[in-house]
Design a protein around this motif. Structure first.
Motif, PDB file in Angstrom:
ATOM      1  N   UNK A  24      -9.025 -33.633   1.918  1.00 43.59           N
ATOM      2  CA  UNK A  24      -9.020 -32.361   1.259  1.00 43.59           C
ATOM      3  C   UNK A  24      -7.680 -31.843   0.582  1.00 43.59           C
ATOM      4  N   UNK A  25      -7.891 -31.357  -0.555  1.00 47.97           N
ATOM      5  CA  UNK A  25      -6.498 -31.023  -1.168  1.00 47.97           C
ATOM      6  C   UNK A  25      -5.436 -31.930  -1.284  1.00 47.97           C
ATOM      7  N   UNK A  53     -20.347 -24.230 -10.503  1.00 53.06           N
ATOM      8  CA  UNK A  53     -19.488 -23.427  -9.633  1.00 53.06           C
ATOM      9  C   UNK A  53     -18.279 -22.945 -10.452  1.00 53.06           C
ATOM     10  N   UNK A  54     -17.682 -23.627 -11.415  1.00 48.38           N
ATOM     11  CA  UNK A  54     -16.289 -23.000 -12.123  1.00 48.38           C
ATOM     12  C   UNK A  54     -16.846 -21.913 -13.074  1.00 48.38           C
ATOM     13  N   UNK A 201      -8.254 -18.366  -5.272  1.00 44.07           N
ATOM     14  CA  UNK A 201      -8.426 -17.513  -4.101  1.00 44.07           C
ATOM     15  C   UNK A 201      -9.999 -17.776  -3.598  1.00 44.07           C
ATOM     16  N   UNK A 202     -10.938 -17.353  -4.759  1.00 44.99           N
ATOM     17  CA  UNK A 202     -12.304 -17.072  -4.836  1.00 44.99           C
ATOM     18  C   UNK A 202     -12.846 -18.523  -4.045  1.00 44.99           C
ATOM     19  N   UNK A 203     -12.322 -19.778  -4.851  1.00 41.84           N
ATOM     20  CA  UNK A 203     -13.021 -20.994  -4.528  1.00 41.84           C
ATOM     21  C   UNK A 203     -12.230 -21.148  -3.079  1.00 41.84           C
ATOM     22  N   UNK A 217     -14.582 -15.120  -0.214  1.00 44.26           N
ATOM     23  CA  UNK A 217     -14.674 -16.165  -1.385  1.00 44.26           C
ATOM     24  C   UNK A 217     -15.643 -16.909  -1.146  1.00 44.26           C
ATOM     25  N   UNK A 218     -15.511 -18.208  -1.167  1.00 44.26           N
ATOM     26  CA  UNK A 218     -16.552 -19.380  -1.016  1.00 44.26           C
ATOM     27  C   UNK A 218     -15.846 -20.626  -0.982  1.00 44.26           C
ATOM     28  N   UNK A 219     -16.464 -21.771  -0.817  1.00 38.48           N
ATOM     29  CA  UNK A 219     -15.607 -22.974  -0.620  1.00 38.48           C
ATOM     30  C   UNK A 219     -16.278 -23.896  -1.917  1.00 38.48           C
TER      31      UNK A 219
END
Ligand code: PLP
Length: 360
Positions: A24-25, A53-54, A201-203, A217-219
């Protein structure tokens, strides 16, 4: 096959992610984000899970008043419109141009009200829209501009990459796209540091720190293995796009004398990466079947204009004078891609010529 031509590099990149145990990341995602921002002539890039999502995250990042209106073209994939409703706003369809299938600037101007907050343009098939005219409309009315570049990686307008003109540009790395991952993936690009931070931040659950969330936010993550694969593929993208252009130019010159076919007309300012090569003909279904019987696979993008979908009955927008209503039964996407040899390309052209010669 594309994979076989870069197998060693891809396999190594996947192994590196697995060996690093960063799923992840991590640096693979950071690296790809930096590389892709640069590729798009943009300052910032945020990797996300997919382009749908974008679009949603991009819309949310502006904090528009609830129920504000967002204009979107009537010929696109549903994501472009769906994201508007999902983020609590109202879809307003705009007509398209029959020459290059982009959203029609004149149609947009007529639809703007005091509730309009944004325009979403779609560089459909890879053909850049009239972004100069549309940017001017957005500026004049002080509304935001989002570019859906899901089909337009590498396309340029006046030598500048699409995605870098509006407030935000969004991309898809769905496997079938011009730059495709080995699964889902998407990206947001922007030159605005505030929007960049907001989208980031939202994602990521609205947080600035592991457990410090400033808002809900959301994932939506760009998977690390996908990012590593995309970094490898990005290095090869230009040559693949160049091959698409050769095929497209050959189609354009070889089919131009068939008067039952309408070819796309692309202005000089627009450099198209040809995600799709779409023709129009009144004999679409017959031609499609004929090509299929000769082992040539074609597609239709899209068979039903968005405004005619059952999903949008509820809008009750009168789109009866839209040109998009007349063309959806005529569109046909010919095979295109870097995998096609010259022989493949001439075979397609030959079969199309045969069909129209015999069709009297
Ligand atoms: C493919 C596509 C999308 C959606 O992309 P996903 O990554 O599958 O969510 C959005 N808009 C357009 C124009 C597309 O072609």
């Amino acid at each position: 096959m594309q994979y076989l031509s870069i197998k060693k590099e891809i396999d190594e990149s996947i192994s590196k992610v697995i060996e690093s145990a960063t799923f992840i990341g991590g640096k693979f995602v950071d690296n790809f984000e930096n590389e892709f921002a640069k590729y798009c002539d943009s300052k910032f890039c945020v990797g996300v899970a997919n382009c749908t999502d974008a679009l949603e995250i991009a819309i949310e990042s502006f904090n528009f008043d609830k129920g504000s209106e967002i204009i979107v073209p009537s010929n696109s994939f549903i994501s472009s419109a769906e994201a508007i409703t999902r983020s609590g706003h109202k879809v307003v369809f705009s007509d398209i141009k029959t020459s290059d299938y982009g959203i029609c600037p004149e149609s947009i101007s007529k639809l703007i009200t005091d509730k309009t907050s944004a325009i979403i343009v779609v560089h459909l098939y890879g053909i850049p829209v009239d972004i100069d005219k549309i940017s001017a409309i957005a500026k004049k009315h002080k509304i935001k501009l989002i570019e859906d570049c899901a089909q337009a990686h590498g396309s340029t307008f006046n030598n500048k990459k699409v995605g870098s003109f509006g407030d935000i540009g969004v991309f898809s790395f769905y496997p079938g796209k011009t730059l495709g991952a080995f699964g889902d993936g998407g990206a947001i690009v922007t030159n605005n540091p505030d929007l960049y931070l907001k989208c980031k931040m939202i994602k990521n659950h609205g947080r600035i720190d592991k457990y410090n969330h400033l808002f809900e936010g959301r994932n939506s993550r760009l998977d690390t293995i996908q990012a590593a694969i995309l970094s490898v593929k990005l290095k090869h993208l230009q040559k693949w796009i160049d091959r698409r252009k050769i095929i497209a130019n050959c189609y354009l010159s070889s089919l131009k004398n068939i008067n039952r076919i309408v070819l796309p007309v692309i202005d000089d300012a627009k450099n198209c990466s040809f995600h799709l090569f779409v023709i129009r003909t009144n004999y679409r279904d017959e031609l499609k079947l004929f090509l299929e019987s000769n082992s040539i696979e074609t597609g239709i993008h899209y068979p039903i204009a968005l405004n005619k979908l059952k999903a949008y009955d509820y809008l009750k927008q009168d789109c009866s004078n839209f040109k998009s209503n007349e063309i959806d039964s005529k569109l046909l996407s010919l095979p295109i891609g870097e995998h096609m040899s010259d022989d493949d390309m001439y075979y397609v052209i030959d079969k199309i010529k045969t069909f129209f010669n015999d069709f009297k």
